[in-house]
Design a protein around this motif. Structure first.
Motif, mmCIF file in Angstrom:
data_model
loop_
_atom_site.group_PDB
_atom_site.id
_atom_site.type_symbol
_atom_site.label_atom_id
_atom_site.label_comp_id
_atom_site.label_asym_id
_atom_site.label_seq_id
_atom_site.Cartn_x
_atom_site.Cartn_y
_atom_site.Cartn_z
ATOM 1 N N ILE A 212 0.851 -1.191 0.000
ATOM 2 C CA ILE A 212 0.000 0.000 0.000
ATOM 3 C C ILE A 212 0.884 1.238 0.000
ATOM 4 O O ILE A 212 2.062 1.186 0.382
ATOM 5 N N ARG A 213 0.319 2.357 -0.456
ATOM 6 C CA ARG A 213 1.040 3.626 -0.409
ATOM 7 C C ARG A 213 0.130 4.657 0.251
ATOM 8 O O ARG A 213 -1.080 4.695 -0.004
ATOM 9 N N LEU A 214 0.732 5.484 1.120
ATOM 10 C CA LEU A 214 -0.033 6.550 1.768
ATOM 11 C C LEU A 214 0.071 7.802 0.896
ATOM 12 O O LEU A 214 1.181 8.216 0.548
ATOM 13 N N LEU A 215 -1.062 8.374 0.529
ATOM 14 C CA LEU A 215 -1.051 9.559 -0.334
ATOM 15 C C LEU A 215 -0.919 10.822 0.515
ATOM 16 O O LEU A 215 -1.527 10.910 1.588
ATOM 17 N N PRO A 216 -0.136 11.776 0.066
ATOM 18 C CA PRO A 216 -0.110 13.055 0.769
ATOM 19 C C PRO A 216 -1.457 13.769 0.596
ATOM 20 O O PRO A 216 -2.193 13.495 -0.351
ATOM 21 N N ILE A 217 -1.794 14.610 1.542
ATOM 22 C CA ILE A 217 -3.043 15.356 1.457
ATOM 23 C C ILE A 217 -2.742 16.847 1.560
ATOM 24 O O ILE A 217 -1.991 17.263 2.467
ATOM 25 N N ASP A 218 -3.267 17.619 0.643
ATOM 26 C CA ASP A 218 -2.980 19.057 0.561
ATOM 27 C C ASP A 218 -1.467 19.309 0.563
ATOM 28 O O ASP A 218 -0.980 20.234 1.207
ATOM 29 N N GLY A 219 -0.751 18.433 -0.086
ATOM 30 C CA GLY A 219 0.686 18.596 -0.176
ATOM 31 C C GLY A 219 1.457 18.170 1.060
ATOM 32 O O GLY A 219 2.674 18.259 1.111
ATOM 33 N N ARG A 220 0.755 17.725 2.084
ATOM 34 C CA ARG A 220 1.443 17.272 3.295
ATOM 35 C C ARG A 220 1.629 15.760 3.228
ATOM 36 O O ARG A 220 0.649 15.040 2.988
ATOM 37 N N PRO A 221 2.814 15.252 3.441
ATOM 38 C CA PRO A 221 3.003 13.793 3.448
ATOM 39 C C PRO A 221 2.223 13.173 4.618
ATOM 40 O O PRO A 221 2.138 13.775 5.697
ATOM 41 N N ALA A 222 1.617 12.019 4.340
ATOM 42 C CA ALA A 222 0.873 11.341 5.406
ATOM 43 C C ALA A 222 1.838 10.555 6.265
ATOM 44 O O ALA A 222 2.311 9.498 5.872
ATOM 45 N N SER A 223 2.187 11.129 7.414
ATOM 46 C CA SER A 223 3.077 10.407 8.329
ATOM 47 C C SER A 223 2.767 10.835 9.748
ATOM 48 O O SER A 223 2.202 11.910 9.970
ATOM 49 N N LEU A 224 3.155 9.988 10.689
ATOM 50 C CA LEU A 224 2.922 10.342 12.094
ATOM 51 C C LEU A 224 3.715 11.577 12.476
ATOM 52 O O LEU A 224 3.270 12.377 13.305
ATOM 53 N N ASP A 225 4.878 11.732 11.836
ATOM 54 C CA ASP A 225 5.674 12.923 12.133
ATOM 55 C C ASP A 225 4.911 14.187 11.761
ATOM 56 O O ASP A 225 4.894 15.162 12.526
#
Lengths: 276, 285, 265
Positions: A212-225
């Motif tokens: 799977i790949r996590l898509l960035p949202i509004d240009g923000r990478p999807a990560s816990l950080d």
């Protein structure tokens, strides 16, 4: 060997005596019961364990059962503290919420999907059912399989807020699932699927090889950080819930759960601490 | 003779092929599932996995306390359901005449109860044992809830075996002026021992596989239980929690699933051994 | 009907049956049977299938109580006492009126327990006494030599004839006054049947025996008296009863005549 009524009677009697023996157990312990969100429960289990080891004489039982269960149990008194993976609803204002951590909601697609990012209008188009083919958002010519969480799931709430004013009933679904794990399994097994899940769970499974790949949202990478830094748009609080006037014991645990010394533990459980 | 007669009929051969394929499919599914679970779970297994406390929400460590809680909950469930089911079955088959209104009523109730989804038993157990009786989230609450859940299965299995005991034993016993109690205890029940064992094994298997009924009754605490009033999670609940709510918990979940699988096979084997030993002397199938 | 009521004196009568009717649900199985059985005699009960012979036997020791929907009316007296009286316990009645079934069904217990189970139940507490009774009844049915070495083994592997003799032995152990036998030889091979038949003749000295049989030659060989049942107007009835020789040679009822000469039934 034959079963006699006496044997069976003795067995039952033994059981009752054993149960009564437990009733008489001497406990000078302070016991707290927490029930609620099964997302929060593993985190609270670890927090409680650390609290118990630092405060002998305490005993904290954490029971998973869903956010609404937590609300009901605090109201009825079966639990002193509830756990919810969302904010309190307007009709729940008789209770008090205490945030302990943050979680983000990420959009996930199959790793083989060439689409690397979607903007809000594209997400809205897909999740309102207007766009049915990946080609229309820059992907391959393939029909989109839209994976949606069931009604009542906290991640669905967060996702809907992002897509407001899309009404819950308008949310499109080809497949409806309940848990994060199901959503990740479904998207990981379908090259044309898209779904939204808890970021922590998605990150862990992506690292462990689920395609799977996590898509960035509004240009923000999807990560816990990004969630921890407060930069990610789709976030929710994990809350503890008490009656409006919690006693000192309950407050002690809540203070501990919100303290900075737990940041490592919160990250280890795939959530983001309140302060970066 | 019979073999030749069977082989000669074309329809018989077709049916044979269909049945053979069905059997092979069933076996294949079983082998696949077991192979998958064992293949993924065997890596987590070790002596420490069976003894140690779970760590990191269950991702690491072992399942020691969970095994203890499981054993306690199952013991309570069987300890309550077996005698109760036996008594009900005896009452149904020996006291209530066949096809009487009372018999039909009780049987219907049992069948309906057997079809109730287990989550309903969970909610019932939560309301009755945890709240009304004040037992809270505890091993006792969970065990009693499971007892309610498997009671209809145990009862119906035993009852069927009781009904298959030849009436000649009952009539012969009565003709020898034996009391009804003696007839039931010395003649009918021993002949239905296999039914009791089968009922208990079925009930145990069902109880061991249960999660929904336990989430709200015995709870999901992973500590070593120190009393029956402690909350404790069973292996099945552990597997469920790990795979659904703990990111990265699936390896440990498969490990626990292997343990559960082996334990269930062990119970089956024990029951088989028990029936054979037990029925070996003067017994009837 | 030629029922020799007047031919017997009072104390001679063990069983007196008056106007016995048995219903299964609404269907009558047996209707209006009045008869007497004399002490120490073998009465063969003959007649075609379905004429209520087995029902008649079951009514005599109240096994009919156990049959769902079975109603019994009329009067049955054992030694002058109504067996349906409020003071009569069916258990104690069955101690005095033993029964042997067509299919020998030993209990799934050891050979020893098959005999001693009922003894223990009926208060023979002393082990030595029970063993003595066990040996004596097994000897009486000629089984002792065959099974003495395996008394604690299951009774189920015994042969058909041995099983029937064991069932007879366990009935005898209770010292009954009357023995009811429902076609005791019909499920056995000819050799075993002959053994059991010989045994019945020996037992006749001590017991009053009622034996249902389809085998007319056997009835002729065994019976002192003969009772002939027939299915008539929807229910079983007693047609004729009397000394065996008389009924066989000079039946008074045309149905009896036809039956004993093998012309019907």
């Amino acid at each position: 060997m034959s079963l006699s009524p006496r044997t069976i009677g003795a067995a039952i009697l033994l059981l009752i005596v054993a149960a009564l023996g437990c009733e008489l157990r001497d406990d000078g312990e302070t016991t707290l019961v927490l029930t609620g969100s099964s997302t929060v429960a593993p985190l609270m289990t670890e927090i409680a364990k650390r609290f118990e080891s630092e405060n002998p004489g305490w005993r904290i039982d954490v029971q998973a059962g869903g956010s609404s269960r937590g609300i009901a149990d605090v109201r009825s008194g079966l639990a002193q503290i509830g756990m919810i993976s969302r904010e309190l609803a307007p009709d729940e204002k008789d209770l008090r919420a205490w945030a302990i951590a943050r979680d983000g909601v990420a959009l996930i697609v199959h790793r083989s999907n060439p689409v690397r990012a979607l903007d809000r209008s594209q997400i809205l188009a897909i999740y309102s059912g207007r766009v049915r083919n990946w080609r229309e958002v820059g992907g391959r010519d393939a029909e989109i399989t839209v994976v949606t969480k069931a009604e009542g799931r906290a991640t669905r709430q967060v996702f809907l807020e992002y897509l407001a004013p899309l009404a819950s009933a308008e949310l499109h679904a080809d497949i409806i699932i309940g848990h994060n794990a199901q959503a990740i399994q479904t998207v990981g097994g379908n090259p044309h699927a898209i779904g939204f899940v808890s970021i922590g769970a998605a990150e862990v499974d992506a690292e462990r090889g689920t395609p799977i790949r996590l898509l960035p949202i509004d240009g923000r990478p999807a990560s816990l950080d990004a969630v921890a830094a407060g930069e990610f748009p789709l976030t929710r609080h994990l809350n503890l819930v008490t009656r409006s006037e919690p006693g000192p014991a309950i407050e002690a645990l809540i203070r501990f759960a919100r303290s900075e010394q737990l940041h490592d533990l919160i990250r280890a459980q795939s959530f983001a601490p309140l302060q970066p | 003779m019979l073999e030749r007669a069977r082989a000669r009929s074309g329809g018989g051969r077709f049916a044979g092929v269909v049945l053979g394929i069905a059997a092979a499919l069933g076996l294949a599914v079983f082998v696949w599932i077991v192979g998958d679970i064992v293949g993924r779970g065997i890596g987590s297994l070790s002596w420490d996995f069976l003894r140690a406390e779970p760590l990191d929400a269950g991702r690491a460590g072992g399942i020691g306390p969970i095994l203890v809680s499981t054993a306690l909950i199952l013991t309570i469930a069987i300890g309550v359901a077996a005698p109760l089911g036996l008594a009900t079955a005896v009452f149904l088959s020996e006291r209530l005449p066949g096809r009487s209104r009372g018999q039909r009523l009780v049987s219907t109730c049992l069948d309906v109860l057997a079809a109730v989804p287990s989550i309903a038993f969970g909610l019932f157990g939560n309301a009755l044992f945890c709240r009304a009786l004040g037992l809270g989230f505890s091993i006792v609450s969970g065990g009693l809830t499971l007892a309610c859940m498997i009671l209809p299965w145990v009862t119906r299995t035993v009852e069927q075996h009781l009904r298959s005991v030849p009436d000649a034993y009952r009539l012969g016993g009565a003709a020898l002026a034996l009391s009804r109690t003696t007839i039931v205890w010395r003649l009918v029940l021993p002949s239905a021992r296999r039914g009791l064992v089968v009922g208990v094994v079925l009930g145990t298997a069902r109880a061991a596989a249960e999660t929904a009924a336990l989430l709200f009754t015995s709870g999901s605490v992973m500590r070593w239980p120190t009393s029956l009033l402690d909350s404790g999670r069973t292996v099945s609940v552990h597997i469920y929690e790990l795979s659904m709510n703990v990111p990265g918990g699936s390896d440990a979940a498969y490990g626990a699933a292997v343990v559960l699988l082996v334990a269930l096979l062990g119970i089956q084997a024990l029951a088989k051994w028990l029936t054979e030993r037990w029925l070996g002397r003067g017994g009837e199938a | 009907m030629t029922i020799p009521l007047e031919a017997s004196t009072g104390s001679d009568i063990v069983l007196a049956v008056d106007d016995l009717t048995v219903h299964y649900g609404s269907r009558p199985a047996l209707t209006g049977v009045t008869t007497r059985f004399r002490r120490g005699r073998i009465t063969a009960i003959v007649g075609p299938s379905g004429c209520g012979k087995s029902t008649f036997l079951a009514a005599l020791n109240r096994l009919t109580d156990l049959i769902l929907g079975c109603r019994v009316s009329g009067r049955i007296a054992l030694d002058g006492r109504d067996i349906h009286g409020a003071d009569v316990d069916p258990i104690s009645l069955r101690r005095r009126v033993g029964m042997i079934f067509q299919t020998p069904t030993p209990f799934p217990l050891s050979i020893r327990e098959n005999v001693t189970l009922a003894l223990r139940e009926h208060g023979v507490r002393d082990r030595g006494e029970r063993e003595a009774i066990l040996r004596s009844v097994l000897e009486r049915v000629g089984l002792w030599d065959e099974v003495a070495g395996r008394l604690d083994e299951s009774a189920l592997p015994l042969s058909g004839g041995q099983k029937q003799r064991l069932c007879l032995a366990r009935a005898l152990a209770l010292e009954p006054e009357v023995l009811l036998m429902d076609e005791p030889c019909s499920a056995l091979d000819p050799m075993a049947a002959a053994t059991v038949e010989r045994l019945i003749r020996e037992l006749a000295e001590r017991y009053t025996i009622l034996i249902v049989t389809h085998n007319l030659p056997q009835a002729k060989r065994l019976a002192d008296d003969l009772a002939f049942f027939w299915f008539e107007e929807g229910a079983g009835r007693l047609i004729e009863q009397g000394p065996a020789k008389q009924v066989f040679n000079k039946p008074t009822h045309p149905l009896t005549a036809a039956y004993v000469h093998g012309e019907c039934g």
